[in-house]
Design an enzyme around this catalytic site. Structure first.
Site, PDB file in Angstrom:
ATOM      1  N   LYS A 118     -25.373  -8.133 -37.747  1.00  0.00           N
ATOM      2  CA  LYS A 118     -26.376  -8.569 -36.771  1.00  0.00           C
ATOM      3  C   LYS A 118     -27.570  -7.604 -36.786  1.00  0.00           C
ATOM      4  O   LYS A 118     -27.487  -6.492 -37.303  1.00  0.00           O
ATOM      5  CB  LYS A 118     -25.781  -8.591 -35.351  1.00  0.00           C
ATOM      6  CG  LYS A 118     -24.661  -9.595 -35.132  1.00  0.00           C
ATOM      7  CD  LYS A 118     -25.142 -11.024 -35.139  1.00  0.00           C
ATOM      8  CE  LYS A 118     -24.029 -11.999 -34.761  1.00  0.00           C
ATOM      9  NZ  LYS A 118     -22.985 -12.082 -35.798  1.00  0.00           N
ATOM     10  N   SER A 165     -24.640 -16.809 -39.110  1.00  0.00           N
ATOM     11  CA  SER A 165     -25.362 -16.214 -37.979  1.00  0.00           C
ATOM     12  C   SER A 165     -26.654 -15.524 -38.405  1.00  0.00           C
ATOM     13  O   SER A 165     -27.531 -15.283 -37.571  1.00  0.00           O
ATOM     14  CB  SER A 165     -24.462 -15.222 -37.229  1.00  0.00           C
ATOM     15  OG  SER A 165     -24.179 -14.095 -38.033  1.00  0.00           O
TER      16      SER A 165
END
Length: 207
Positions: free
Chosen positions: A161, A124
């Site tokens: 993230k 990610s």
């Protein structure tokens, strides 16, 4: 191990640091110089006390004849970084049961100083070079700014993230155009910031 006096603890810490940085124990003269003893004989007396308490073994006939008797794992725990494995819901991320192992990595190599390592799962964050299997160095803090890469815990999941917040709305943004941001409403969802990403140790499989 029997309790150490503050001075004995200083000598032991110096031995550990010297062995970690150079691969060798210090000489008596080096101990005396670094800890402000008047002579190498004073250092020798502290070494004898540590030997009597079962912490070290003194090897005769050599100026660096010092061997640590405490477990190697104990040295790693004090001088390296813990690798965090699967994290149980509701438990602190640095709880002992979450620590898989320790890596002999100097926390001061990172700024701010790293407190633990986390193995990256998935791609990610691939666009900024954080890849599956890498070890992410993390500074434990809950104070983060918009745009920083964070380790966040949402329900039972721990994720890496980019952080963005506006009011009670938080977006955890991937660095991979194939994935969607994670939206979090703090008025009804619980989000815990576990730390700030401060560096990456590359998975050798990628090299």
């Amino acid at each position: 191990m029997k309790p150490l006096t503050p001075r004995q603890a200083e000598v032991l810490e110096l031995i550990k640091v010297n062995m970690s940085e150079t691969g060798m124990p210090p000489t008596r003269a080096e101990i005396a110089q670094k800890l402000g003893f008047k002579s190498a004989n004073a250092a020798e007396e502290h070494l004898k006390a540590l030997a009597k308490k079962g912490v070290i073994e003194i090897m005769p006939g050599t100026s660096r004849g010092i061997r640590l008797l405490i477990e190697e794992e104990a040295v790693l725990e004090e001088t390296g970084l813990p690798l965090i494995g699967k994290v149980a819901a509701g438990e602190p991320i640095l709880a002992q049961e979450h620590i898989e192992s320790h890596y002999q990595v100097d926390p001061a190599l990172f700024h701010p100083r790293a407190d633990f390592l986390l193995r990256v799962q998935g791609m990610s964050m691939k666009n900024i070079g954080i890849l599956d299997g890498d070890l992410l160095a993390v500074h434990k803090t809950q104070e983060v700014r918009n745009g920083q890469v964070v380790v966040a815990r949402l329900d039972e999941d721990v994720t890496v993230k980019r952080f963005q917040r506006k009011g009670s709305q938080v977006w955890l943004l991937p660095e991979n155009e194939e994935l969607e941001p994670i939206a979090v409403d703090l008025s009804c969802q619980q989000l815990t910031i576990e730390g700030l990403a401060v560096g990456v140790i590359r998975n050798a499989d990628w090299m």
